[in-house]
Structure formats: C-alpha cells, structure tokens
Write a protein that holds these residues in place. Structure first.
Motif, PDB file in Angstrom:
ATOM      1  N   THR A  91       0.855  -1.180   0.000  1.00 18.55           N
ATOM      2  CA  THR A  91       0.000   0.000   0.000  1.00 18.55           C
ATOM      3  C   THR A  91       0.890   1.229   0.000  1.00 18.55           C
ATOM      4  O   THR A  91       2.059   1.153   0.386  1.00 18.55           O
ATOM      5  CB  THR A  91      -0.972   0.011   1.203  1.00 18.55           C
ATOM      6  OG1 THR A  91      -1.929   1.053   1.034  1.00 18.55           O
ATOM      7  CG2 THR A  91      -0.257   0.178   2.514  1.00 18.55           C
TER       8      THR A  91
ATOM      9  N   ASP B 174     -13.623  -5.177   7.307  1.00 20.80           N
ATOM     10  CA  ASP B 174     -13.767  -4.645   5.951  1.00 20.80           C
ATOM     11  C   ASP B 174     -15.241  -4.630   5.561  1.00 20.80           C
ATOM     12  O   ASP B 174     -15.727  -5.495   4.834  1.00 20.80           O
ATOM     13  CB  ASP B 174     -12.945  -5.494   4.975  1.00 20.80           C
ATOM     14  CG  ASP B 174     -12.946  -4.922   3.569  1.00 20.80           C
ATOM     15  OD1 ASP B 174     -13.308  -3.741   3.409  1.00 20.80           O
ATOM     16  OD2 ASP B 174     -12.586  -5.659   2.633  1.00 20.80           O
TER      17      ASP B 174
ATOM     18  N   ARG C 268      -5.234  -0.605   3.820  1.00 21.39           N
ATOM     19  CA  ARG C 268      -4.940  -1.725   2.924  1.00 21.39           C
ATOM     20  C   ARG C 268      -5.981  -2.801   3.138  1.00 21.39           C
ATOM     21  O   ARG C 268      -6.202  -3.241   4.270  1.00 21.39           O
ATOM     22  CB  ARG C 268      -3.554  -2.284   3.233  1.00 21.39           C
ATOM     23  CG  ARG C 268      -3.254  -3.546   2.457  1.00 21.39           C
ATOM     24  CD  ARG C 268      -1.874  -4.093   2.732  1.00 21.39           C
ATOM     25  NE  ARG C 268      -1.678  -5.254   1.892  1.00 21.39           N
ATOM     26  CZ  ARG C 268      -1.146  -6.381   2.295  1.00 21.39           C
ATOM     27  NH1 ARG C 268      -0.698  -6.507   3.514  1.00 21.39           N
ATOM     28  NH2 ARG C 268      -1.023  -7.392   1.469  1.00 21.39           N
ATOM     29  N   ASN C 269      -6.650  -3.209   2.079  1.00 23.89           N
ATOM     30  CA  ASN C 269      -7.568  -4.346   2.159  1.00 23.89           C
ATOM     31  C   ASN C 269      -6.775  -5.629   1.989  1.00 23.89           C
ATOM     32  O   ASN C 269      -5.783  -5.661   1.261  1.00 23.89           O
ATOM     33  CB  ASN C 269      -8.627  -4.272   1.067  1.00 23.89           C
ATOM     34  CG  ASN C 269      -9.647  -3.203   1.348  1.00 23.89           C
ATOM     35  OD1 ASN C 269      -9.640  -2.589   2.398  1.00 23.89           O
ATOM     36  ND2 ASN C 269     -10.523  -2.971   0.403  1.00 23.89           N
TER      37      ASN C 269
ATOM     38  N   LYS D 174      -6.995  -9.361   0.574  1.00 20.45           N
ATOM     39  CA  LYS D 174      -7.779 -10.222  -0.313  1.00 20.45           C
ATOM     40  C   LYS D 174      -8.195 -11.509   0.388  1.00 20.45           C
ATOM     41  O   LYS D 174      -7.411 -12.117   1.109  1.00 20.45           O
ATOM     42  CB  LYS D 174      -6.963 -10.605  -1.559  1.00 20.45           C
ATOM     43  CG  LYS D 174      -6.720  -9.478  -2.506  1.00 20.45           C
ATOM     44  CD  LYS D 174      -5.933  -9.985  -3.699  1.00 20.45           C
ATOM     45  CE  LYS D 174      -5.554  -8.865  -4.627  1.00 20.45           C
ATOM     46  NZ  LYS D 174      -4.725  -9.340  -5.733  1.00 20.45           N
TER      47      LYS D 174
ATOM     48  N   ASN E  98     -11.994 -10.940   5.666  1.00 17.69           N
ATOM     49  CA  ASN E  98     -12.958  -9.903   5.995  1.00 17.69           C
ATOM     50  C   ASN E  98     -12.320  -8.839   6.880  1.00 17.69           C
ATOM     51  O   ASN E  98     -12.923  -8.378   7.846  1.00 17.69           O
ATOM     52  CB  ASN E  98     -14.187 -10.521   6.686  1.00 17.69           C
ATOM     53  CG  ASN E  98     -15.314  -9.519   6.812  1.00 17.69           C
ATOM     54  OD1 ASN E  98     -15.492  -8.672   5.937  1.00 17.69           O
ATOM     55  ND2 ASN E  98     -16.053  -9.596   7.888  1.00 17.69           N
TER      56      ASN E  98
ATOM     57  N   ALA F 170      -9.355  -5.348   6.967  1.00 18.31           N
ATOM     58  CA  ALA F 170      -8.472  -4.389   6.317  1.00 18.31           C
ATOM     59  C   ALA F 170      -7.494  -3.896   7.379  1.00 18.31           C
ATOM     60  O   ALA F 170      -7.674  -4.157   8.574  1.00 18.31           O
ATOM     61  CB  ALA F 170      -9.286  -3.237   5.739  1.00 18.31           C
TER      62      ALA F 170
END
Length: 144
Positions: free
Chosen positions: A32, A78, A103-104, A106, A109, A111
């Motif tokens: 990020t 998230d 930053r999420n 992938k 659930n 961030a």
C-alpha cells in the motif's frame, strides 16, 4: 512492528518510476502507498512493502532520499462502518495521528489501517493498555 518506507520525491516526470523500478528489480512488492504533495514541487511517498529493510537499503544505495519509520498497523472489519468503529476506539484512548492510509486484505474480511503517530511509544502503550492490538508483521506484510 510495521515499518513505513518514506521517500522525499521531486514532482518531475520519471522520479516516481525510478523508485518503482528499483523496487521491481529487487523483487520488493508494494502493499500500500500514499503520495502527498508538500510544497514547491516536492512530495512524500509513503509505502508499506513486504520487505522494508531491503527496500530501504536498495533505495539508499541508488541515492534515493529514503527513511524507515515505525508505524502502527491496526486491524479493522472490511465493511461499511469498520473504519468508524476503529476510529472511535482510537479516539477514546487519546491516540492522535498525523497521517493514515489503509490496505484491504484479499480473501479475508479485514483491512489494515496504518497510522503515523507523533509519539510512537506512547501511542503503542495507550493502545495496548486498552486492548487494541497492533497487528503482527505476518498480517501487515501479507504472510498470512
């Protein structure tokens, strides 16, 4: 503890690309980032990368004005309201921050909220004493 790679970057064509080229050549992944304009054609690029010490070393070797700083990484849900819920907790314990970005992750659930705080040690203590866990490196750098 999470580390942020900060670069004093002139706002000219190719300067940002030079940084990303150096990182690419050294197989360093940017997880990020944030770019902020400061004044008079200069800005600050802040990044969380998967190997911050190596990034610092290779960028320094190439003459890039780079710093390595401790930052706080916190987990948040998230979903709508996840950031607000976390900020309520941070505010309640009296932690202030100068900069923040997220930053999420992938497939999960959650961030990550990255905080640049004026007093790292005091902020970590306040969060810890109030049950707000700082993320381990494995989660910050994506090695889940």
């Amino acid at each position: 503890m999470a580390k942020e790679v900060s670069i004093f970057l002139e706002n000219k064509v190719g300067h940002f690309e030079k940084v990303t080229r150096i990182l690419k050549m050294n197989c360093i992944n940017i997880l990020t980032m944030s770019v902020n304009d400061t004044a008079n054609g200069w800005g600050i690029l802040k990044m969380i990368v998967h190997d911050p010490e190596k990034a610092y070393a290779v960028l320094s070797e190439e003459g890039v004005s780079v710093a390595l700083r401790n930052v706080i990484a916190l987990e948040m849900v998230d979903e709508a309201g996840g950031l607000n819920d976390l900020l309520v907790k941070i505010s309640a314990v009296g932690v202030n921050f100068n900069n923040a970005y997220g930053r999420n992750i992938k497939g999960n659930n959650f961030a990550i909220l990255i905080l640049d705080v004026p007093d790292y040690g005091d902020s970590v203590k306040k969060l810890d004493e109030n049950g707000i866990s700082i993320l381990p490196d494995e989660k910050v750098y994506g090695n889940l």
